[in-house]
Design a protein around this motif. Structure first.
Motif, mmCIF file in Angstrom:
data_model
loop_
_atom_site.group_PDB
_atom_site.id
_atom_site.type_symbol
_atom_site.label_atom_id
_atom_site.label_comp_id
_atom_site.label_asym_id
_atom_site.label_seq_id
_atom_site.Cartn_x
_atom_site.Cartn_y
_atom_site.Cartn_z
ATOM 1 N N LEU A 2 -21.586 -31.951 50.498
ATOM 2 C CA LEU A 2 -20.528 -32.319 49.449
ATOM 3 C C LEU A 2 -20.771 -31.424 48.053
ATOM 4 C CD1 LEU A 2 -18.297 -34.133 49.640
ATOM 5 C CD2 LEU A 2 -19.831 -35.922 48.772
ATOM 6 N N PRO A 3 -21.919 -31.256 47.610
ATOM 7 C CA PRO A 3 -22.098 -30.651 46.308
ATOM 8 C C PRO A 3 -21.403 -29.049 46.566
ATOM 9 C CG PRO A 3 -24.286 -31.625 46.947
ATOM 10 C CD PRO A 3 -23.388 -31.868 48.234
ATOM 11 N N HIS A 4 -21.634 -28.593 47.762
ATOM 12 C CA HIS A 4 -20.940 -27.183 47.885
ATOM 13 C C HIS A 4 -19.388 -27.150 47.899
ATOM 14 C CE1 HIS A 4 -24.630 -24.961 48.733
ATOM 15 N NE2 HIS A 4 -24.964 -25.780 49.706
ATOM 16 N N ALA A 5 -18.866 -28.339 48.499
ATOM 17 C CA ALA A 5 -17.386 -28.425 48.461
ATOM 18 C C ALA A 5 -17.059 -28.905 47.020
ATOM 19 C CB ALA A 5 -16.989 -29.607 49.321
ATOM 20 N N LYS A 7 -18.401 -27.194 44.430
ATOM 21 C CA LYS A 7 -18.279 -26.121 43.943
ATOM 22 C C LYS A 7 -17.233 -25.191 44.165
ATOM 23 C CE LYS A 7 -23.452 -25.647 43.652
ATOM 24 N NZ LYS A 7 -24.604 -24.687 43.846
ATOM 25 N N TYR A 8 -16.892 -25.022 45.564
ATOM 26 C CA TYR A 8 -15.754 -24.590 45.967
ATOM 27 C C TYR A 8 -14.417 -25.044 45.614
ATOM 28 C CZ TYR A 8 -19.327 -23.220 49.625
ATOM 29 O OH TYR A 8 -20.435 -22.766 50.229
ATOM 30 N N ALA A 9 -14.272 -26.149 45.620
ATOM 31 C CA ALA A 9 -12.979 -26.622 44.932
ATOM 32 C C ALA A 9 -13.052 -26.262 43.387
ATOM 33 C CB ALA A 9 -12.855 -28.339 45.475
ATOM 34 N N SER A 10 -14.034 -26.378 42.728
ATOM 35 C CA SER A 10 -13.901 -26.179 41.321
ATOM 36 C C SER A 10 -13.425 -24.622 40.861
ATOM 37 C CB SER A 10 -15.230 -26.429 40.706
ATOM 38 O OG SER A 10 -15.664 -27.482 40.600
ATOM 39 N N VAL A 11 -13.880 -23.762 41.824
ATOM 40 C CA VAL A 11 -13.531 -22.328 41.807
ATOM 41 C C VAL A 11 -12.169 -22.217 42.019
ATOM 42 C CG1 VAL A 11 -13.968 -20.000 42.307
ATOM 43 C CG2 VAL A 11 -15.869 -21.507 41.836
ATOM 44 N N PHE A 12 -11.781 -22.904 43.340
ATOM 45 C CA PHE A 12 -10.327 -22.846 43.706
ATOM 46 C C PHE A 12 -9.371 -23.336 42.848
ATOM 47 C CE2 PHE A 12 -6.996 -24.459 46.189
ATOM 48 C CZ PHE A 12 -6.334 -23.600 47.016
ATOM 49 N N LEU A 13 -9.704 -24.487 42.457
ATOM 50 C CA LEU A 13 -8.803 -25.231 41.422
ATOM 51 C C LEU A 13 -8.624 -24.500 40.332
ATOM 52 C CD1 LEU A 13 -9.645 -28.866 42.317
ATOM 53 C CD2 LEU A 13 -7.413 -27.433 42.955
ATOM 54 N N LEU A 14 -9.577 -24.064 39.470
ATOM 55 C CA LEU A 14 -9.587 -23.462 38.166
ATOM 56 C C LEU A 14 -8.771 -22.301 38.338
ATOM 57 C CD1 LEU A 14 -13.301 -23.635 36.672
ATOM 58 C CD2 LEU A 14 -10.946 -24.283 35.626
ATOM 59 N N PRO A 23 -13.654 -16.952 38.373
ATOM 60 C CA PRO A 23 -14.780 -15.947 38.562
ATOM 61 C C PRO A 23 -16.004 -16.600 37.634
ATOM 62 C CG PRO A 23 -13.117 -14.686 38.267
ATOM 63 C CD PRO A 23 -12.483 -16.178 38.413
ATOM 64 N N LEU A 24 -15.773 -17.161 36.612
ATOM 65 C CA LEU A 24 -16.743 -17.584 35.387
ATOM 66 C C LEU A 24 -17.425 -18.879 36.055
ATOM 67 C CD1 LEU A 24 -14.857 -17.320 32.043
ATOM 68 C CD2 LEU A 24 -16.679 -15.962 32.936
ATOM 69 N N ALA A 25 -16.656 -19.883 36.766
ATOM 70 C CA ALA A 25 -17.128 -21.013 37.460
ATOM 71 C C ALA A 25 -18.028 -20.427 38.737
ATOM 72 C CB ALA A 25 -16.074 -21.865 37.874
ATOM 73 N N GLY A 26 -17.557 -19.540 39.294
ATOM 74 C CA GLY A 26 -18.326 -19.207 40.516
ATOM 75 C C GLY A 26 -19.702 -18.674 40.193
ATOM 76 N N LEU A 31 -22.555 -19.004 43.314
ATOM 77 C CA LEU A 31 -21.818 -18.644 44.442
ATOM 78 C C LEU A 31 -21.866 -16.962 44.594
ATOM 79 C CD1 LEU A 31 -18.724 -20.835 44.373
ATOM 80 C CD2 LEU A 31 -20.829 -21.428 45.664
ATOM 81 N N PRO A 32 -22.079 -16.633 45.790
ATOM 82 C CA PRO A 32 -22.056 -15.117 45.902
ATOM 83 C C PRO A 32 -20.788 -14.322 45.678
ATOM 84 C CG PRO A 32 -22.322 -16.369 48.143
ATOM 85 C CD PRO A 32 -22.061 -17.337 46.998
ATOM 86 N N PHE A 33 -20.865 -13.147 45.344
ATOM 87 C CA PHE A 33 -19.710 -12.380 45.105
ATOM 88 C C PHE A 33 -18.506 -12.605 45.685
ATOM 89 C CE2 PHE A 33 -16.949 -8.507 45.323
ATOM 90 C CZ PHE A 33 -16.468 -8.447 44.064
#
Length: 148
Positions: A2-5, A7-14, A23-26, A31-33
Protein backbone atom coordinates in the motif's frame (compact mmCIF):
# COMPACT_ATOMS: atom_id res chain seq x y z
CA UNK A 1 2.38 -2.81 -0.97
CA UNK A 2 0.00 0.00 0.00
CA UNK A 3 2.76 2.55 0.71
CA UNK A 4 4.14 1.86 -2.79
CA UNK A 5 0.70 2.42 -4.30
CA UNK A 6 0.50 5.81 -2.58
CA UNK A 7 3.91 6.77 -3.96
CA UNK A 8 2.93 5.72 -7.47
CA UNK A 9 -0.43 7.46 -7.24
CA UNK A 10 1.21 10.66 -5.97
CA UNK A 11 3.58 10.87 -8.91
CA UNK A 12 0.82 9.98 -11.39
CA UNK A 13 -1.73 12.45 -9.99
CA UNK A 14 0.76 15.30 -9.65
CA UNK A 15 1.79 14.79 -13.28
CA UNK A 16 -1.83 15.01 -14.36
CA UNK A 17 -2.16 18.53 -12.97
CA UNK A 18 1.34 20.03 -12.80
CA UNK A 19 3.90 18.10 -14.79
CA UNK A 20 6.97 19.27 -12.87
CA UNK A 21 5.54 17.81 -9.66
CA UNK A 22 5.78 14.24 -10.96
CA UNK A 23 9.56 14.00 -11.38
CA UNK A 24 10.18 15.93 -8.17
CA UNK A 25 7.85 13.67 -6.17
CA UNK A 26 9.18 10.47 -7.73
CA UNK A 27 12.81 11.31 -7.03
CA UNK A 28 12.08 12.61 -3.52
CA UNK A 29 10.29 9.32 -2.70
CA UNK A 30 13.22 7.28 -3.99
CA UNK A 31 11.51 5.80 -7.05
CA UNK A 32 13.80 4.63 -9.84
CA UNK A 33 14.27 6.77 -12.97
CA UNK A 34 12.29 4.51 -15.33
CA UNK A 35 9.31 4.21 -12.98
CA UNK A 36 9.25 7.94 -12.30
CA UNK A 37 9.39 8.66 -16.03
CA UNK A 38 6.65 6.12 -16.78
CA UNK A 39 4.30 7.46 -14.10
CA UNK A 40 4.98 11.07 -15.12
CA UNK A 41 4.27 10.43 -18.81
CA UNK A 42 1.20 8.33 -17.97
CA UNK A 43 -0.17 11.10 -15.74
CA UNK A 44 0.22 13.81 -18.35
CA UNK A 45 -1.15 11.64 -21.15
CA UNK A 46 -4.18 10.68 -19.07
CA UNK A 47 -5.03 14.36 -18.74
CA UNK A 48 -4.41 14.95 -22.45
CA UNK A 49 -6.70 12.06 -23.42
CA UNK A 50 -9.48 13.24 -21.10
CA UNK A 51 -9.26 16.94 -21.99
CA UNK A 52 -8.92 16.36 -25.73
CA UNK A 53 -11.89 14.00 -25.60
CA UNK A 54 -14.29 16.38 -23.89
CA UNK A 55 -12.55 19.47 -25.22
CA UNK A 56 -14.62 20.00 -28.35
CA UNK A 57 -17.86 20.11 -26.35
CA UNK A 58 -16.27 22.42 -23.79
CA UNK A 59 -14.94 24.75 -26.52
CA UNK A 60 -18.41 25.11 -28.05
CA UNK A 61 -19.86 25.85 -24.61
CA UNK A 62 -17.23 28.53 -23.86
CA UNK A 63 -17.72 30.15 -27.27
CA UNK A 64 -21.46 30.32 -26.65
CA UNK A 65 -20.92 31.91 -23.23
CA UNK A 66 -18.49 34.45 -24.70
CA UNK A 67 -21.02 35.43 -27.37
CA UNK A 68 -23.76 35.87 -24.76
CA UNK A 69 -21.52 38.09 -22.64
CA UNK A 70 -20.19 39.87 -25.73
CA UNK A 71 -16.71 39.43 -24.30
CA UNK A 72 -13.70 40.15 -26.49
CA UNK A 73 -12.29 37.10 -28.22
CA UNK A 74 -8.63 38.03 -27.90
CA UNK A 75 -6.70 39.04 -24.80
CA UNK A 76 -2.98 39.80 -24.58
CA UNK A 77 -2.38 36.26 -23.35
CA UNK A 78 -4.41 34.64 -26.14
CA UNK A 79 -2.60 36.76 -28.75
CA UNK A 80 0.76 35.53 -27.44
CA UNK A 81 -0.41 31.92 -27.55
CA UNK A 82 -1.58 32.35 -31.14
CA UNK A 83 1.82 33.89 -32.06
CA UNK A 84 3.56 30.80 -30.68
CA UNK A 85 1.14 28.51 -32.51
CA UNK A 86 1.54 30.32 -35.83
CA UNK A 87 5.31 30.32 -35.57
CA UNK A 88 5.95 26.84 -34.16
CA UNK A 89 2.66 24.96 -34.65
CA UNK A 90 1.41 22.19 -32.41
CA UNK A 91 5.02 21.18 -31.71
CA UNK A 92 5.64 24.55 -30.05
CA UNK A 93 2.56 24.29 -27.87
CA UNK A 94 3.49 20.71 -26.92
CA UNK A 95 7.08 21.71 -26.14
CA UNK A 96 5.94 24.46 -23.77
CA UNK A 97 3.11 22.51 -22.14
CA UNK A 98 5.00 20.56 -19.42
CA UNK A 99 7.18 23.43 -18.27
CA UNK A 100 5.00 26.52 -18.72
CA UNK A 101 1.38 25.67 -19.40
CA UNK A 102 0.46 22.42 -17.55
CA UNK A 103 -1.07 19.36 -19.22
CA UNK A 104 -4.56 20.82 -18.84
CA UNK A 105 -3.63 24.25 -20.20
CA UNK A 106 -1.68 22.99 -23.20
CA UNK A 107 -4.41 20.57 -24.21
CA UNK A 108 -7.14 23.19 -23.83
CA UNK A 109 -5.14 25.60 -25.99
CA UNK A 110 -4.54 22.99 -28.69
CA UNK A 111 -8.23 22.07 -28.65
CA UNK A 112 -9.30 25.73 -28.83
CA UNK A 113 -7.01 26.19 -31.83
CA UNK A 114 -8.73 23.31 -33.62
CA UNK A 115 -5.82 20.88 -33.70
CA UNK A 116 -7.04 17.35 -34.51
CA UNK A 117 -7.06 15.02 -31.50
CA UNK A 118 -4.56 12.59 -33.04
CA UNK A 119 -2.00 15.36 -33.54
CA UNK A 120 -2.54 16.60 -30.00
CA UNK A 121 -1.90 13.11 -28.60
CA UNK A 122 1.20 12.53 -30.74
CA UNK A 123 2.85 15.86 -29.94
CA UNK A 124 1.99 15.74 -26.26
CA UNK A 125 3.44 12.23 -26.02
CA UNK A 126 6.87 13.13 -27.38
CA UNK A 127 6.86 16.27 -25.24
CA UNK A 128 5.96 14.29 -22.10
CA UNK A 129 8.72 11.74 -22.76
CA UNK A 130 11.30 14.43 -23.52
CA UNK A 131 10.51 16.71 -20.58
CA UNK A 132 9.84 13.78 -18.25
CA UNK A 133 13.33 12.47 -18.95
CA UNK A 134 14.99 15.88 -18.64
CA UNK A 135 13.18 16.84 -15.44
CA UNK A 136 13.63 13.44 -13.81
CA UNK A 137 17.36 13.47 -14.59
CA UNK A 138 17.62 17.04 -13.29
CA UNK A 139 15.74 16.03 -10.13
CA UNK A 140 18.13 13.13 -9.59
CA UNK A 141 21.22 15.26 -10.29
CA UNK A 142 20.19 18.21 -8.12
CA UNK A 143 17.88 16.46 -5.64
CA UNK A 144 20.52 16.57 -2.94
CA UNK A 145 20.13 20.36 -2.85
CA UNK A 146 16.49 20.01 -1.80
CA UNK A 147 17.17 17.57 1.06
CA UNK A 148 19.76 19.79 2.76
Amino acid sequence: MLPHAFKYASVFLLSMVKFLGGPLAGVSMGLPFALTLLLTVAGMMTTVVIISGVGRVWVRHKQQQRRLRRAPIFSTRSRNIIKVFRRFGMGGIAFLTPVLLSPIGGTVIATLLGVPRGRILLHMLWSAVFWGGVLTLASIKFGHLIHH
